[in-house]
Design a protein around this motif. Structure first.
Motif, mmCIF file in Angstrom:
data_model
loop_
_atom_site.group_PDB
_atom_site.id
_atom_site.type_symbol
_atom_site.label_atom_id
_atom_site.label_comp_id
_atom_site.label_asym_id
_atom_site.label_seq_id
_atom_site.Cartn_x
_atom_site.Cartn_y
_atom_site.Cartn_z
ATOM 1 N N GLU A 1 0.947 -1.124 -0.070
ATOM 2 C CA GLU A 1 0.044 -0.088 -0.062
ATOM 3 C C GLU A 1 0.625 1.327 0.027
ATOM 4 O O GLU A 1 0.564 2.328 -0.597
ATOM 5 C CB GLU A 1 -0.830 -0.101 1.334
ATOM 6 C CG GLU A 1 -1.934 1.121 1.197
ATOM 7 C CD GLU A 1 -2.672 1.040 2.270
ATOM 8 O OE1 GLU A 1 -3.701 1.983 2.638
ATOM 9 O OE2 GLU A 1 -2.869 0.109 3.398
ATOM 10 N N TYR A 2 2.114 1.173 0.810
ATOM 11 C CA TYR A 2 2.867 2.464 0.827
ATOM 12 C C TYR A 2 4.178 2.013 0.462
ATOM 13 O O TYR A 2 4.705 0.933 0.592
ATOM 14 C CB TYR A 2 2.710 2.914 2.452
ATOM 15 C CG TYR A 2 1.462 3.136 2.880
ATOM 16 C CD1 TYR A 2 0.911 4.320 2.567
ATOM 17 C CD2 TYR A 2 0.705 2.461 3.706
ATOM 18 C CE1 TYR A 2 -0.248 4.728 3.013
ATOM 19 C CE2 TYR A 2 -0.489 2.670 3.975
ATOM 20 C CZ TYR A 2 -1.084 3.976 3.704
ATOM 21 O OH TYR A 2 -2.317 4.173 4.201
ATOM 22 N N ILE A 3 5.138 3.075 -0.128
ATOM 23 C CA ILE A 3 6.336 2.896 -0.246
ATOM 24 C C ILE A 3 7.099 4.053 0.642
ATOM 25 O O ILE A 3 6.880 5.205 0.484
ATOM 26 C CB ILE A 3 6.794 3.376 -1.939
ATOM 27 C CG1 ILE A 3 6.038 2.166 -2.708
ATOM 28 C CG2 ILE A 3 8.238 3.427 -1.948
ATOM 29 C CD1 ILE A 3 6.327 2.460 -3.990
ATOM 30 N N ASN A 4 8.200 3.620 1.337
ATOM 31 C CA ASN A 4 8.861 4.615 2.157
ATOM 32 C C ASN A 4 10.071 5.004 1.427
ATOM 33 O O ASN A 4 10.988 4.066 0.931
ATOM 34 C CB ASN A 4 9.320 3.958 3.335
ATOM 35 C CG ASN A 4 10.185 4.789 4.284
ATOM 36 O OD1 ASN A 4 10.891 5.624 3.720
ATOM 37 N ND2 ASN A 4 9.654 4.654 5.680
ATOM 38 N N ARG A 5 10.435 6.141 1.167
ATOM 39 C CA ARG A 5 11.550 6.438 0.284
ATOM 40 C C ARG A 5 12.726 7.255 1.128
ATOM 41 O O ARG A 5 13.526 8.010 0.855
ATOM 42 C CB ARG A 5 11.118 7.466 -0.978
ATOM 43 C CG ARG A 5 10.476 6.668 -1.722
ATOM 44 C CD ARG A 5 10.194 7.509 -3.155
ATOM 45 N NE ARG A 5 11.319 8.044 -3.674
ATOM 46 C CZ ARG A 5 11.987 7.363 -4.742
ATOM 47 N NH1 ARG A 5 11.773 6.134 -5.114
ATOM 48 N NH2 ARG A 5 13.232 7.884 -5.073
ATOM 49 N N GLU A 6 12.365 6.867 2.573
ATOM 50 C CA GLU A 6 13.522 7.399 3.652
ATOM 51 C C GLU A 6 13.819 8.861 3.864
ATOM 52 O O GLU A 6 13.114 9.739 3.218
ATOM 53 C CB GLU A 6 14.863 6.680 3.193
ATOM 54 C CG GLU A 6 14.543 4.832 3.347
ATOM 55 C CD GLU A 6 15.878 4.269 3.378
ATOM 56 O OE1 GLU A 6 17.078 4.713 3.331
ATOM 57 O OE2 GLU A 6 15.862 2.837 3.373
ATOM 58 N N GLU A 7 14.788 9.101 4.386
ATOM 59 C CA GLU A 7 14.849 10.453 4.884
ATOM 60 C C GLU A 7 15.639 11.424 3.710
ATOM 61 O O GLU A 7 16.108 10.929 2.781
ATOM 62 C CB GLU A 7 15.858 10.431 6.158
ATOM 63 C CG GLU A 7 17.239 10.041 5.823
ATOM 64 C CD GLU A 7 17.511 8.744 5.835
ATOM 65 O OE1 GLU A 7 18.753 8.044 5.581
ATOM 66 O OE2 GLU A 7 16.575 7.981 5.993
ATOM 67 N N ASP A 8 15.914 12.718 3.958
ATOM 68 C CA ASP A 8 16.544 13.729 3.064
ATOM 69 C C ASP A 8 17.873 14.003 3.574
ATOM 70 O O ASP A 8 18.735 14.656 2.947
ATOM 71 C CB ASP A 8 15.502 14.750 2.673
ATOM 72 C CG ASP A 8 15.313 15.558 4.037
ATOM 73 O OD1 ASP A 8 16.084 15.702 5.047
ATOM 74 O OD2 ASP A 8 14.379 16.284 4.105
ATOM 75 N N MET A 9 18.180 13.574 4.870
ATOM 76 C CA MET A 9 19.446 13.596 5.558
ATOM 77 C C MET A 9 20.021 15.283 5.484
ATOM 78 O O MET A 9 21.043 15.570 5.504
ATOM 79 C CB MET A 9 20.871 13.077 4.518
ATOM 80 C CG MET A 9 20.589 11.475 4.520
ATOM 81 S SD MET A 9 21.578 10.561 3.450
ATOM 82 C CE MET A 9 21.239 11.157 1.833
ATOM 83 N N GLY A 10 18.908 16.209 5.593
ATOM 84 C CA GLY A 10 19.241 17.587 5.651
ATOM 85 C C GLY A 10 19.550 18.122 4.444
ATOM 86 O O GLY A 10 19.811 19.248 4.456
#
Length: 294
Positions: free
Chosen positions: A260-269
């Motif tokens: 249902e969902y996709i996690n594309r993780e963080e942007d690391m600032g």
């Protein structure tokens, strides 16, 4: 002190018992992630009274961040973290907590911690159907990028990763390094991706390679967080091929429709990465908080 040790391959499936995956969205509970980045971030684990404690170390003795314990006895494990930090001669910091974890810590130790939001560590979560269909005005630019790519590059193909094209995956990363001014020999993520490919079949990782004129120009590789959330662990593409990121994102999403969902993780600032992740219209941004004992 708590008996922390680097996670080993055999620990990956064993440690899963400590997590509740029914409502899991965050990439922090993807133990494969922790294993692959264990050396780069000095990630260690300890088990205390049927409760798992994860921590990030500066060196063998100093911890720069404990994570919220998970398991049967969170309160006692938190008390052990405070003792462990004191024995190491430092002030404890609980890092990368979700809102729910922040509330749990505050209710367990009222007014004892100061909380600071950590935006560089927040997860960007997307509806899989959105990334597949790219429907509506909000995805107009993405559709244009993809259309332009296929009009410009007419000889393309998209392959799932298997034993025959693993070297092409690595070649994309090496070419990406050259494009961005990194020496591939010293680029840690290249070694991490190489290890991930070696473990691909054992831990159910999947991915794909995009080709233009038989040249690999983009790669992606991911793994499951839960039955409904998929984690994009790695994605690299050569920007000289305009629209290539939109294409690899969209094509791989079409392979993930069982989630249902996709996690594309963080942007690391990184501001450019933040803008890119926002441009795909996340349905959820999983906030993160750090807490320091007052």
């Amino acid at each position: 002190m708590l008996n922390f040790k680097l996670i080993e391959k055999k620990d990956i499936n064993y440690f899963k018992q400590f997590y509740d995956y029914s409502e899991a969205f965050g990439c922090d509970i993807n133990l494969l992630n922790a294993y692959l980045w264990r050396n780069e971030f000095n990630i260690k684990f300890a088990v205390y009274d049927d409760t798992l404690i994860k921590a990030y170390f500066n060196n063998e003795k100093k911890v720069w961040g404990y994570c919220m314990p998970t398991g049967k006895n969170v309160k006692q494990a938190l008390e052990q973290i405070l003792i462990d930090a004191q024995q190491r001669g430092q002030k404890p910091q609980i890092v990368m907590m979700t809102n729910a974890q922040r509330a749990m810590l505050e209710s367990t130790f009222p007014f004892k911690f100061e909380f600071v939001r950590s935006p560089e560590n927040q997860d960007y979560i997307y509806n899989t159907k959105d990334l597949v269909m790219l429907a509506g005005k909000k995805f107009h630019a993405k559709r244009n990028h993809i259309s332009k790519f296929y009009k410009t590059y007419t000889n393309t193909r998209f392959e799932t990763i298997d034993n025959s094209n693993e070297q092409d995956v690595l070649q994309v990363v090496k070419d990406w390094c050259s494009e961005n001014g990194y020496n591939p020999k010293g680029y840690e993520e290249l070694a991490v991706i190489e290890e991930a490919l070696e473990m691909r079949e054992d831990f159910g990782m999947s991915g794909a390679v995009l080709y233009v004129e038989d040249k690999p120009v983009a790669m992606t590789l991911g793994s499951e967080i839960s039955d409904k959330v998929y984690d994009i662990n790695f994605e690299k593409a050569l920007r000289q091929y305009d629209g290539v990121y939109a294409v690899i994102n969209n094509e791989f999403a079409k392979m993930l429709t069982s989630y249902e969902y996709i996690n594309r993780e963080e942007d690391m600032g990184i501001e450019g990465l933040r803008k890119s992740k926002l441009s795909y219209n996340p349905v959820m941004i999983l906030d993160r908080f750090n807490a320091t004992l007052k």
